[in-house]
Enzyme design. Structure first.
Site, PDB file in Angstrom:
ATOM      1  N   HIS A 103     -14.482  -1.917   6.368  1.00  0.00           N
ATOM      2  CA  HIS A 103     -13.370  -2.703   6.920  1.00  0.00           C
ATOM      3  C   HIS A 103     -13.713  -3.361   8.258  1.00  0.00           C
ATOM      4  O   HIS A 103     -14.483  -2.819   9.053  1.00  0.00           O
ATOM      5  CB  HIS A 103     -12.177  -1.742   7.111  1.00  0.00           C
ATOM      6  N   ASP A 144     -13.763   6.507   6.540  1.00  0.00           N
ATOM      7  CA  ASP A 144     -12.410   5.961   6.629  1.00  0.00           C
ATOM      8  C   ASP A 144     -11.693   6.269   5.305  1.00  0.00           C
ATOM      9  O   ASP A 144     -12.090   5.766   4.251  1.00  0.00           O
ATOM     10  CB  ASP A 144     -12.523   4.450   6.875  1.00  0.00           C
ATOM     11  N   SER A 201     -11.130  -0.840   0.387  1.00  0.00           N
ATOM     12  CA  SER A 201      -9.797  -1.443   0.396  1.00  0.00           C
ATOM     13  C   SER A 201      -9.677  -2.645  -0.521  1.00  0.00           C
ATOM     14  O   SER A 201      -8.597  -2.915  -1.034  1.00  0.00           O
ATOM     15  CB  SER A 201      -9.422  -1.852   1.817  1.00  0.00           C
ATOM     16  N   ASN A 255       0.819  -1.221   0.000  1.00  0.00           N
ATOM     17  CA  ASN A 255       0.000   0.000   0.000  1.00  0.00           C
ATOM     18  C   ASN A 255       0.849   1.268   0.000  1.00  0.00           C
ATOM     19  O   ASN A 255       0.374   2.344   0.367  1.00  0.00           O
ATOM     20  CB  ASN A 255      -0.926   0.004   1.217  1.00  0.00           C
ATOM     21  N   LYS A 300      -0.097   3.623   4.905  1.00  0.00           N
ATOM     22  CA  LYS A 300      -0.240   3.305   3.490  1.00  0.00           C
ATOM     23  C   LYS A 300       0.509   4.377   2.670  1.00  0.00           C
ATOM     24  O   LYS A 300       1.726   4.364   2.675  1.00  0.00           O
ATOM     25  CB  LYS A 300      -1.726   3.164   3.165  1.00  0.00           C
ATOM     26  N   HIS A 305      -7.288   4.552   2.268  1.00  0.00           N
ATOM     27  CA  HIS A 305      -6.673   4.355   0.943  1.00  0.00           C
ATOM     28  C   HIS A 305      -6.740   5.597   0.054  1.00  0.00           C
ATOM     29  O   HIS A 305      -6.283   5.562  -1.085  1.00  0.00           O
ATOM     30  CB  HIS A 305      -7.317   3.155   0.250  1.00  0.00           C
ATOM     31  N   GLU A 327     -16.138   3.653   3.945  1.00  0.00           N
ATOM     32  CA  GLU A 327     -14.789   4.006   3.502  1.00  0.00           C
ATOM     33  C   GLU A 327     -14.948   4.968   2.331  1.00  0.00           C
ATOM     34  O   GLU A 327     -15.978   4.928   1.642  1.00  0.00           O
ATOM     35  CB  GLU A 327     -14.036   2.751   3.027  1.00  0.00           C
TER      36      GLU A 327
HETATM   37  N1  PMP Z   1      -9.272   0.889   7.327  1.00  0.00           N
HETATM   38  C1  PMP Z   1      -9.108   0.359   6.109  1.00  0.00           C
HETATM   39  C2  PMP Z   1     -10.101   0.672   5.048  1.00  0.00           C
HETATM   40  C3  PMP Z   1      -8.021  -0.475   5.835  1.00  0.00           C
HETATM   41  O1  PMP Z   1      -7.868  -1.038   4.623  1.00  0.00           O
HETATM   42  C4  PMP Z   1      -7.083  -0.749   6.869  1.00  0.00           C
HETATM   43  C5  PMP Z   1      -5.843  -1.589   6.620  1.00  0.00           C
HETATM   44  N2  PMP Z   1      -6.043  -2.819   6.126  1.00  0.00           N
HETATM   45  C6  PMP Z   1      -7.317  -0.195   8.126  1.00  0.00           C
HETATM   46  C7  PMP Z   1      -8.400   0.625   8.319  1.00  0.00           C
HETATM   47  C8  PMP Z   1      -6.383  -0.485   9.254  1.00  0.00           C
HETATM   48  O2  PMP Z   1      -5.329   0.430   9.219  1.00  0.00           O
HETATM   49  P1  PMP Z   1      -3.908   0.042   9.796  1.00  0.00           P
HETATM   50  O3  PMP Z   1      -3.302  -0.869   8.782  1.00  0.00           O
HETATM   51  O4  PMP Z   1      -3.220   1.348   9.941  1.00  0.00           O
HETATM   52  O5  PMP Z   1      -4.133  -0.653  11.108  1.00  0.00           O
END
Ligand code: PMP
Length: 399
Positions: free
Chosen positions: A142, A215, A190, A51, A249, A218, A186
């Site tokens: 997520h 969120d 993701s 990422n 990321k 990305h 989001e």
């Molecule tokens: N939110 C989303 C949409 C994600 O894709 C991710 C990571 N996979 C996270 C939160 C978690 O973030 P972190 O990797 O910083 O723990």
């Protein structure tokens, strides 16, 4: 040691293995200092499963800032934020983020997962939300956001992915229910790489008096004006109550933030368990993230390169009849389908020197196993050509 407990675990793992659902770790070593080249099991690979969308994780300015922060402030924060772990660097980073997001305030904490889980649990705390808050969540949000709601012991109402008509049906069905309403999504999904309709979500939140939580894991650094995220687009700026983003990321670091007003921040400082009971983010990470925030506004050429890479890859996959769902970002799901087939596709790519990790249920819905391609501005046109050539060979081999 409880022997029967271990035998049960071993049997369960064997079941998961048989269903191609057992997970395992593989050491992935950076090879040559960039995001693109790695070595796994002794094999050099071009990495399409990271990422690091802008290639910042190996940027010399971030490494220098991390080293400086370690020298000046120490390698660890040595305490939780509320005890003695709030350093000048935390303060500086939170001020920067609040200004960038135009939110009034921001709070940084460890990892995006912990942030979503503990912020949502704190917002749904019975002290303020009463016994029956209503949480409307996109089906594909997520796992960390689901965990936050589960942690608060609140039932969530899931709407079909990106289906605002369905969301509105659900909002209006519960229009007379007491209790606060929270819409959770989001901005860039993701696993599907598509975008939420933020203006539409803002309009619904305003119409039904709901709080909107977005969120931007990305999108941060990659999309929106100067990479400030999609919630910074003029059409929605100032209309999203809570914006969350990660540093792990595109920012090439680790940790996460939530941008909100000062009142909500005060509540989180008082109630968010993942914030209160965790050691504060360490100085080298904070130094690197601050350096990334200096660079990101000027990285328009990198963002354009990334968009062009994504358009090229999608164009080739479509020509080969490979489904990429509704992706329109740097994340491209090459949908394969069955789990065993998805694993076989990943092996095919690996034999051609490409790392395209197979993503399977329960991370994605059953039958939608995929190679999740995460492109980076650091990829060269040759890297992209190697990827599209390999997919062409894959499609031919299957034909
Ligand atoms: N939110 C989303 C949409 C994600 O894709 C991710 C990571 N996979 C996270 C939160 C978690 O973030 P972190 O990797 O910083 O723990």
């Amino acid at each position: 040691m409880d022997r029967s407990f271990r035998l049960q675990i071993a049997a369960r793992l064997a079941d998961l293995e048989a269903a191609s659902r057992r997970r395992s770790l593989t050491v992935t070593a950076p090879d040559g200092g960039g995001v693109r080249r790695v070595t796994r099991n002794g094999q050099p690979l071009i990495n399409f499963s990271s990422n690091d969308y802008l290639g910042l994780a190996h940027h010399p300015a971030l490494a220098a800032a991390a080293a400086r922060a370690a020298a000046d402030h120490g390698t660890g924060a040595t305490a939780s934020r509320l005890v003695s772990g709030t350093l000048p660097l935390h303060d500086a980073l939170e001020s920067r983020l609040a200004a960038l997001k135009g939110s009034g305030a921001a709070l940084v904490m460890a990892g995006g997962f912990a942030t979503n889980a503990s912020v949502l649990a704190a917002l749904l705390d019975a002290d303020i939300a009463g016994k029956a808050p209503l949480v409307f969540m996109d089906r594909l949000a997520h796992a960390s956001m689901h965990d936050g709601v589960i942690g608060a012991g609140v039932r969530q109402i899931r709407y079909h992915h990106n289906d605002l008509a369905h969301l509105e049906t659900l909002l209006s069905r519960h229009a007379d229910a007491p209790g606060p309403r929270l819409i959770v999504t989001e901005s860039v999904f993701s696993m599907d790489g598509d975008r939420a309709d933020l203006p539409g979500l803002c309009a619904l939140a305003e119409k039904y008096g709901a709080e909107l939580y977005v969120d931007e894991a990305h999108a941060t650094g990659v999309l929106g004006p100067q990479g400030a995220g999609l919630c910074a687009d003029p059409a929605v700026k100032g209309r999203v109550g809570m914006v969350m983003g990660t540093f792990g990321k595109a920012l090439g670091g680790y940790g996460a933030f939530v941008a909100c007003d000062a009142l909500l921040r005060d509540w989180l400082v008082t109630k968010a368990r993942g914030f209160i009971y965790a050691t504060a983010l360490p100085p080298p990470v904070l130094g690197a993230v601050l350096a990334a925030l200096d660079l990101i506004p000027q990285m328009e050429a990198a963002r354009q390169r990334l968009t062009a890479h994504a358009d090229t890859v999608r164009g080739v996959l479509h020509g080969l009849g490979i489904d990429t769902l509704t992706s329109d970002t740097q994340i491209i799901p090459a949908v394969i389908g069955a789990e065993a087939d998805t694993l076989a596709a990943a092996r095919f790519m690996e034999q051609r020197g490409l790392l395209t990790v197979a993503i399977r249920p329960p991370t994605v819905p059953p039958g939608s196993g995929r190679l999740r391609l995460a492109l980076s501005a650091a990829h060269t046109p040759e890297d992209i050509a190697a990827l599209t050539d390999a997919f062409t060979a894959f499609a031919r081999a299957g034909a």
